[in-house]
Design an enzyme around this catalytic site. Structure first.
Site, PDB file in Angstrom:
ATOM      1  N   GLY A   8     -17.863   8.040   5.963  1.00 29.68           N
ATOM      2  CA  GLY A   8     -18.476   6.523   6.755  1.00 29.68           C
ATOM      3  C   GLY A   8     -17.767   5.544   6.016  1.00 29.68           C
ATOM      4  N   GLY A  11     -18.194   1.697   6.779  1.00 31.20           N
ATOM      5  CA  GLY A  11     -19.133   0.753   6.992  1.00 31.20           C
ATOM      6  C   GLY A  11     -19.311   0.126   6.027  1.00 31.20           C
ATOM      7  N   TYR A 142     -34.705   6.951  14.562  1.00 31.58           N
ATOM      8  CA  TYR A 142     -34.542   6.564  12.888  1.00 31.58           C
ATOM      9  C   TYR A 142     -34.493   7.308  11.532  1.00 31.58           C
ATOM     10  CZ  TYR A 142     -31.496   3.962   9.130  1.00 31.58           C
ATOM     11  OH  TYR A 142     -31.197   3.242   7.854  1.00 31.58           O
TER      12      TYR A 142
END
Ligand code: NAD
Ligand code: AKB
Length: 316
Positions: A8, A11, A142
């Site tokens: 990631g 990001g 989440y």
């Protein structure tokens, strides 16, 4: 030295953490792992870059073996607002992706940094001075993935001795890469809009207090925790960390000190508001302070001064 892999890395946090790790440990020693989004030229050209979809375990295994990786900063994830819109994707990336990374870490004896979030708490958690160890019954996808992730990391440490560390980040505010679809994104967007248009329409209502942190502290925290003496860590994983707590009125008032003509109005997003209302107003991060010396440098005034200075140059 064994190399570091950042998943990631394109990001919001990864783009800055990767560059900080390269500065600290050497450009060639830090592999940036990305997926669909093209990396910035700086990220792509300053060290190794690999396409690394964490949902594909064979790809993660190949990258770890090819670069002789010894530490994985696992930042690939789907954030809270996108996770509510795409719960299947959030489950796949946040749970199966993490599982793959932990399995590869077990096979290759890697240490792992995994960020959890204030999203790991829920409406039945004490919302003020939220303790390190407390009720965690989140009502968002989440949050479900973050609590499961914390438990999975604890399990891999206890069962397989994988050195798995992490923090519960609050909303992170930064000026390099825009945030990736969370509930706290407003606290980044407000600075961009204040500089570009002198006004902002906020999607959370006045009085919505949330923990926040400026990116330099978030990066320092990740590196300090991974370098901490293991014997001092009682928790290892999922440390509460915070630097400030404010509501939209407070951040707007701080911006107004620098841009007096700035105005803000409200158009509340009910999904984001519901998520924010279920999260702590402010966390107790004394365990992180005691166990590995967590001590943030930026409060709201200092962060605002820096954000406005940096973005005024960037958005010229
Ligand atoms: P981000 O959305 O900006 O970046 C995540 C990156 O992961 C993106 O570049 C995305 O393309 C990539 N990704 C998505 N699916 C992938 C896959 N299958 N394989 C590989 N990469 C994939 O998120 P961020 O803000 O940088 O967050 C990093 C971590 O920190 C996440 O675990 C997040 O939950 C946590 N966190 C962030 C904040 C914050 O405010 N930014 C707060 C608390 C916790
Ligand atoms: C989000 O809002 O989803 C993230 C977080 C606090 O985890 N910024």
């Amino acid at each position: 030295m064994k190399r570091i892999l950042v998943t990631g890395s394109v990001g919001q946090i990864g783009s800055e953490l990767t560059m900080a790790l390269r500065k600290r440990y050497g450009n060639d020693n830090v592999v940036a792992g990305g997926r669909k989004t093209a990396p910035s030229p700086e990220l792509r050209d300053s060290g190794p870059f690999e396409v690394c979809d964490c949902v594909d375990i064979d790809v993660v295994r190949r990258v770890v073996k090819k670069h002789e990786v010894g530490t994985i900063y696992h930042l690939a994830a789907i954030l809270s607002a996108v996770a509510e819109a795409k719960p299947n994707l959030a489950w796949d990336v946040n749970i199966n992706g993490l599982y793959n990374v932990l399995e590869i870490a077990r096979e290759n004896n890697c240490a792992v940094f995994v960020p959890s979030s204030i999203g790991a708490f829920g409406p039945t958690t004490p919302l003020d001075n939220t303790p390190q160890d407390t009720i965690q019954r989140p009502n968002t996808m989440y949050g479900v993935t973050k609590v499961a992730g914390e438990l999975l990391c604890d399990y891999y440490y206890k069962r397989f001795d994988v050195d798995c560390r992490g923090v519960r980040y609050p909303g992170i505010i930064s000026n390099v890469t825009l945030p990736g679809g969370g509930t706290t994104d407003y606290a980044v967007e407000i600075y961009y809009e204040a500089i570009k248009n002198k006004k902002y329409t906020c999607n959370l209502k006045a009085g919505t207090f949330l923990d926040m942190m400026y990116m330099p502290d978030a990066i320092k925290g990740a590196i300090d925790l991974m370098e901490a003496e293991p014997a001092k860590l009682k928790h290892l994983n999922a440390f509460n960390v915070t630097a400030m707590s404010f509501d939209p009125e407070m951040i707007a008032a701080e911006i107004k000190k620098h841009i007096p003509e700035f105005t803000m109005d409200y158009k509340v997003d009910p999904v984001k508001q519901g998520i924010a209302d279920s999260w702590p107003n402010n966390m107790d991060d004394s365990a992180a302070r005691e166990e590995w010396g967590w001590s943030p440098e930026y409060d709201l005034p200092r962060m605002t001064e820096d954000m406005i200075a940096v973005l005024s140059e960037k958005l010229k």
